[in-house]
Design a protein around this motif. Structure first.
Motif, PDB file in Angstrom:
ATOM      1  N   ALA A  12       0.814  -1.201   0.000  1.00  0.00           N
ATOM      2  CA  ALA A  12       0.000   0.000   0.000  1.00  0.00           C
ATOM      3  C   ALA A  12       0.852   1.257   0.000  1.00  0.00           C
ATOM      4  CB  ALA A  12      -0.919   0.005   1.230  1.00  0.00           C
ATOM      5  N   GLN A  29      -5.088  -2.365   3.785  1.00  0.00           N
ATOM      6  CA  GLN A  29      -4.655  -0.995   4.049  1.00  0.00           C
ATOM      7  C   GLN A  29      -5.403  -0.026   3.137  1.00  0.00           C
ATOM      8  OE1 GLN A  29      -2.641  -3.631   3.973  1.00  0.00           O
ATOM      9  NE2 GLN A  29      -0.603  -3.202   4.806  1.00  0.00           N
ATOM     10  N   SER A  45      -9.071   0.178   4.281  1.00  0.00           N
ATOM     11  CA  SER A  45      -9.212   0.905   5.543  1.00  0.00           C
ATOM     12  C   SER A  45      -8.952   2.389   5.366  1.00  0.00           C
ATOM     13  CB  SER A  45      -8.235   0.331   6.585  1.00  0.00           C
ATOM     14  OG  SER A  45      -8.439  -1.053   6.735  1.00  0.00           O
ATOM     15  N   THR A  46      -7.947   2.715   4.586  1.00  0.00           N
ATOM     16  CA  THR A  46      -7.626   4.120   4.362  1.00  0.00           C
ATOM     17  C   THR A  46      -8.764   4.826   3.640  1.00  0.00           C
ATOM     18  OG1 THR A  46      -5.272   3.581   4.221  1.00  0.00           O
ATOM     19  CG2 THR A  46      -5.968   5.703   3.334  1.00  0.00           C
ATOM     20  N   ILE A  65      -8.322  -6.172  10.209  1.00  0.00           N
ATOM     21  CA  ILE A  65      -7.338  -5.257  10.792  1.00  0.00           C
ATOM     22  C   ILE A  65      -6.634  -5.912  11.975  1.00  0.00           C
ATOM     23  CG2 ILE A  65      -7.132  -3.115  12.105  1.00  0.00           C
ATOM     24  CD1 ILE A  65      -9.322  -1.964  10.261  1.00  0.00           C
TER      25      ILE A  65
END
Lengths: 205, 205
Positions: free
Chosen positions: A38, A107, A110-111, A174
């Motif tokens: 990521a 990642q 989630s970002t 996560i």
DNA sequence: GTCTATACTTTGATAGAC
DNA sequence: GTCTATCAAAGTATAGAC
């Protein structure tokens, strides 16, 4: 090129930017993600991997967020097309396992989800809001059917179960990345166990 | 390498920088968050609200990420000190409700967790890894006690329930922010219902 | 339609002066 | 301890070449 997509955006006027080239960019961008995780998610890094300038990317996507959302959506649809369709807990479990196996995808997800909560987010908010709504509706329908057929306890709202499952899957990925000793499949199996109907005959394991 | 010598932020007496001033900065930064949401999180915006330059902040925190993690940790400890201690599902539910009521705190948390998954993250990864581990241990202990006392079904591993509850709570807050019709407390109550022990003695068969 | 070149703005971070 | 000055990198935007 000649490999036009079926999903038809209607006439070319509806899609202001080249669809084929767009697809090339997304395909290559996903490869970049698989290789560098990521990290290289800046427009200039992605552009460098494509052999173009970063400004070229903005000819196909209005913003970096829009590009990244398109990348995630493209990756998700590719996975969906490559796996047999499932229902209920199995579909989410399968998706979660596939996710954590692709470096950087959690990642990225989630970002983007976190960014979609920001006030100025427009594309991301719309996409993930729709995605969550679609997932909830699909799972709720699955669970209502399971409840009707006696495969799931019927003393809890199916929609709550759908919301919980999606939330648990997201959070689990996560926790798993931060501490792999947290079982992913095993924990989701436990969630499934919580949903079994009381006194139902033991099915084939 | 060996830079993991207790760079924790929740406790005092760790950084070679002024502790008192540090606390002032964190207190003010939290106020900024309550007012402006998760927007003004750049070093310059926070510094402006404090009446100092952004470079001054980096005198007390090695990086922006470290500052934001400290802000979150500070906010969380403040909440913990202002509420009566609970156990099990109640503690998580209470925390989730408190979180979504503070503008920007879920955005901050989600952003920091996502960043902690990045390869270069050091402070964030350590903090959230420890936080998840601590929460899991606490809840697992709670649930094992509940199971022993017959207040919770004992046919599922307590640790799995702990992981699921934390994950579900995190994911729920996000879904709730994107679609408030998704009940927060009600959904977590349903989760609690899934954990109730089988009712013995009620059935006559 | 596709892309390069360029510039504007903001950002995190560092170095050195007071 | 805090500042100013400065840097490199980033997202964004425009002009214009082919």
């Amino acid at each position: 090129m000649e490999d036009s997509v079926g999903p038809l955006l209607g006439r070319e006027g509806l899609q202001p930017k080249g669809v084929a080239r767009r697809r090339e960019i997304l395909d290559r961008a996903i490869e970049v993600f698989r290789e560098r995780g990521a990290d290289g998610t800046s427009l200039r890094r992605i552009a460098a991997a494509l052999g173009v300038s970063h400004a070229a990317l903005l000819h196909y996507f209005d913003s970096r967020e829009q590009l990244l959302v398109a990348v995630y959506a493209h990756a998700e649809s590719q996975r969906g097309a490559a796996t047999p369709p499932r229902a209920g807990v199995s579909s989410i479990t399968e998706a979660a396992v596939a996710n954590v196996e692709v470096p950087g995808i959690v990642q990225l997800y989630s970002t983007l989800v976190a960014a979609s909560l920001e006030a100025d987010s427009e594309v991301g908010r719309q996409y993930f809001s729709d995605r969550f709504a679609r997932l909830r509706a699909q799972l709720t329908a699955d669970f209502e059917r399971d409840q009707r057929d006696g495969r799931m306890r019927a003393d809890v709202p199916a929609e709550h179960i759908a919301v919980l499952l999606i939330a648990a899957s997201d959070g689990l990925q996560i926790q798993w990345l931060l501490e792999p000793s947290v079982g992913l499949e095993s924990t989701l199996r436990t969630f499934a166990a919580l949903l079994e109907p009381p006194r139902a005959g033991v099915t084939g394991s």
